[in-house]
Motif scaffolding. Sequence first.
Motif, short mmCIF file in Angstrom:
data_model
loop_
_atom_site.label_atom_id
_atom_site.label_comp_id
_atom_site.label_asym_id
_atom_site.label_seq_id
_atom_site.Cartn_x
_atom_site.Cartn_y
_atom_site.Cartn_z
N GLN A 6 0.88 -1.17 0.00
CA GLN A 6 0.00 0.00 0.00
C GLN A 6 0.92 1.22 0.00
OE1 GLN A 6 -2.70 -2.06 3.26
NE2 GLN A 6 -3.70 -0.23 2.49
N TRP A 36 -10.41 -5.89 1.72
CA TRP A 36 -10.12 -4.62 2.37
C TRP A 36 -10.74 -4.66 3.76
CZ3 TRP A 36 -6.94 -0.69 1.21
CH2 TRP A 36 -6.46 -0.58 -0.12
N LYS A 38 -11.07 -2.37 7.47
CA LYS A 38 -11.01 -1.03 8.06
C LYS A 38 -10.73 -1.18 9.55
CE LYS A 38 -14.51 2.49 9.25
NZ LYS A 38 -15.91 2.90 9.00
N GLN A 39 -9.82 -0.37 10.07
CA GLN A 39 -9.52 -0.40 11.50
C GLN A 39 -9.63 1.02 12.06
OE1 GLN A 39 -5.49 -1.57 12.78
NE2 GLN A 39 -6.43 -2.91 14.31
N MET A 89 -7.78 3.45 9.60
CA MET A 89 -6.72 2.77 8.84
C MET A 89 -7.40 1.74 7.94
SD MET A 89 -3.58 3.74 9.37
CE MET A 89 -2.62 2.30 8.84
N TYR A 90 -6.95 1.70 6.69
CA TYR A 90 -7.49 0.71 5.75
C TYR A 90 -6.37 -0.23 5.34
CZ TYR A 90 -11.88 3.21 5.45
OH TYR A 90 -13.09 3.79 5.77
N PHE A 91 -6.64 -1.51 5.50
CA PHE A 91 -5.66 -2.53 5.16
C PHE A 91 -6.14 -3.37 3.99
CE2 PHE A 91 -2.64 -2.04 8.54
CZ PHE A 91 -3.37 -1.55 9.61
N GLY A 110 -1.00 -0.57 5.42
CA GLY A 110 -2.16 0.26 5.71
C GLY A 110 -2.07 1.66 5.15
N HIS A 112 -3.76 5.40 6.17
CA HIS A 112 -4.57 6.16 7.13
C HIS A 112 -5.42 7.17 6.37
CE1 HIS A 112 -4.80 9.06 10.80
NE2 HIS A 112 -5.86 8.27 10.72
N GLN B 37 -0.14 -7.51 15.76
CA GLN B 37 -0.08 -6.22 15.09
C GLN B 37 0.77 -5.26 15.92
OE1 GLN B 37 -3.79 -4.08 14.43
NE2 GLN B 37 -2.92 -2.95 12.73
N GLY B 42 0.71 -3.53 9.62
CA GLY B 42 -0.42 -4.42 9.42
C GLY B 42 -0.24 -5.68 10.26
#
Lengths: 117, 114
Positions: A6, A36, A38-39, A89-91, A110, A112, B37, B42
Amino acid sequence: AQTVTQSQPEMSVQEAETVTLSCTYDTSENNYYLFWYKQPPSRQMILVIRQEAYKQQNATENRFSVNFQKAAKSFSLKISDSQLGDTAMYFCAFMKHEGIGADGLTFGKGTHLIIQP
Amino acid sequence: DAGVTQSPTHLIKTRGQHVTLRCSPISGHKSVSWYQQVLGQGPQFIFQYYEKEERGRGNFPDRFSARQFPNYSSELNVNALLLGDSALYLCASSLEAGEGYTQYFGPGTRLTVL
């Protein structure tokens, strides 16, 4: 081994705008799955969308859609009409279609995403 | 329906100690996976268990071990804790193992090693 990249550590957009998060991956597998997650600050990892590699049609879930380019090994996430609650955060994650044994999910580092009011 | 649950929420240990983290999967899910983590990264895969058997293991030392019980709940054990073990430990459950079954995550256990 699989790798997920990413390239955007952080992105910021205004509420209601459309934003695209990038993800590329490297694998020698032909059958696999892409996700995908989302955190948000609460740290709970939430599934956003899932794509099977054998399906040519791009997955969509309400405001979320993907652009899956198998030959290019690219899997971007588009968020339409972004909302303040999308800040997180998107992983991007990869899972191979294993027969025996399991490698689990392989995650990128990730992105942000910040949605500004 | 209840999601994946993990206990404890937070934990503080000192170097050399041992820790046990617990996870209960979503009802009906037979597979549990564990991830570490580290802040700013990640999650990294540690273990996957299915029907009480270890199905996969990531690149972690033997200080890390796990098991799954007949009710599909799971424990992650870490011996001889190091400062570098400080992280958020995530448990994820799925209906079955492999073949792209979606993994659903719990809220995590925040481990701090002093």
